[in-house]
Enzyme design. Structure first.
Site, PDB file in Angstrom:
ATOM      1  N   GLU A  12      17.951  -2.672  40.058  1.00  0.00           N
ATOM      2  CA  GLU A  12      16.741  -1.862  39.929  1.00  0.00           C
ATOM      3  C   GLU A  12      16.798  -1.046  38.645  1.00  0.00           C
ATOM      4  O   GLU A  12      17.835  -0.484  38.288  1.00  0.00           O
ATOM      5  CB  GLU A  12      16.609  -0.917  41.129  1.00  0.00           C
ATOM      6  CG  GLU A  12      15.360  -0.040  41.076  1.00  0.00           C
ATOM      7  CD  GLU A  12      15.147   0.729  42.350  1.00  0.00           C
ATOM      8  OE1 GLU A  12      15.013   0.068  43.406  1.00  0.00           O
ATOM      9  OE2 GLU A  12      15.132   1.970  42.313  1.00  0.00           O
ATOM     10  N   SER A  48      20.776  -8.003  43.500  1.00  0.00           N
ATOM     11  CA  SER A  48      19.619  -7.666  42.673  1.00  0.00           C
ATOM     12  C   SER A  48      19.857  -6.304  42.053  1.00  0.00           C
ATOM     13  O   SER A  48      20.788  -5.581  42.425  1.00  0.00           O
ATOM     14  CB  SER A  48      18.339  -7.680  43.509  1.00  0.00           C
ATOM     15  OG  SER A  48      18.467  -6.850  44.660  1.00  0.00           O
TER      16      SER A  48
END
Length: 272
Positions: free
Chosen positions: A6, A4
């Site tokens: 950010e 993932s």
């Protein structure tokens, strides 16, 4: 295995275009989700929401807003959760946040565990919380810091995302400390690519991340040669991530600083 990314909310048109370029590059690498930070005391509340909506609607990626509770009211947090529910958001990163300068009263929610419990009771969201393998810089002690993390999980957190680190042993120690206390949720590895060592040094001083001596000496030898710093950082973190994944870490979470080059290179080096 998944990864993932950010991002932080851009504050102007140039910043938005840089973020959109990063999204165009990283989307084909299929991140599991993209999280968006939230300023101290809710200072980027509207920008965070707008960025989350943009990522979800324009790039068809799962967007995960950060939400900090310092200075917030019960009604205010409920309103934010309702707005994200209406947008179709299903995951939240729940944080205490830092007290803005001049603020002495944290508000209705004193600790992150209080916010986690509120979101859990509100329902409908998978909850991520922060963990510090090298101990939060303002923690009273290491056991106290671990206990706060335990309380966040007991309050309803589903997964932990770690602060970045360059010492893998700290990650395994955190995992072992939690398991001894009966906590066995996924601990996602936070990864900070090194694109400017001077900047990383400042960040690390604020968040308590250790910079090993060998890393400092290598980076100091490169001086102002940012390209060599970046290349060494990519090689170092590619090896570290490969080791962590091979030993059982569930996934990686890249703190991109709204840049794509190093994150994409590390991920591609892993052959995923």
């Amino acid at each position: 295995m998944a990864y993932s990314v950010e991002f932080f909310p851009p504050k102007n048109a140039a910043g938005e275009e840089r973020l959109r370029e990063t999204l165009r590059v990283l989307k084909p690498l299929k991140p599991e989700f993209a999280s968006v930070t939230y300023g101290a005391g809710g200072s980027t509340r509207e920008l965070t929401y707008a960025t989350v909506a943009m990522i979800r609607q324009d790039y068809d990626l799962e967007a995960v807003p950060h939400l900090s509770c310092i200075g917030s009211t019960e009604d205010g947090i409920r309103e934010i959760l309702e707005s994200y529910r209406a947008l179709g958001i299903q995951k939240i990163v729940a944080l205490r946040g830092d007290l803005p300068e001049g603020m002495t009263n944290p508000g209705y929610f004193e600790y992150a565990a209080d916010l986690v419990a509120f979101i859990h009771q509100f329902g409908g969201f998978e909850i991520y919380v922060a963990g510090y393998p090298e101990i939060h810089p303002r923690a009273v002690s290491a056991p106290d810091d671990i206990q706060h993390l335990v309380e966040k999980v007991q309050a309803g957190a589903d997964s932990i995302i770690t602060q970045y680190f360059y010492n893998p042993d700290a990650y395994w120690q955190l995992r072992d400390d939690l398991q001894k206390r009966g906590i066995d949720v996924p601990i996602i590895v936070g990864v900070m690519p090194i694109t400017n060592f001077e900047q990383i040094t400042r960040f690390s001083a604020m968040c308590g991340a250790e910079l090993p001596q060998y890393l400092r000496r290598r980076m100091e030898a490169y001086g102002d040669d940012l390209q060599s710093q970046i290349q060494f950082g990519i090689e170092l973190l590619s090896r570290q991530c490969e080791h962590l994944l091979a030993q059982g870490a569930p996934s990686l979470h890249f703190y991109t600083l709204n840049q794509h080059e190093a994150t994409a290179a590390i991920w591609q080096n892993l052959g995923r």
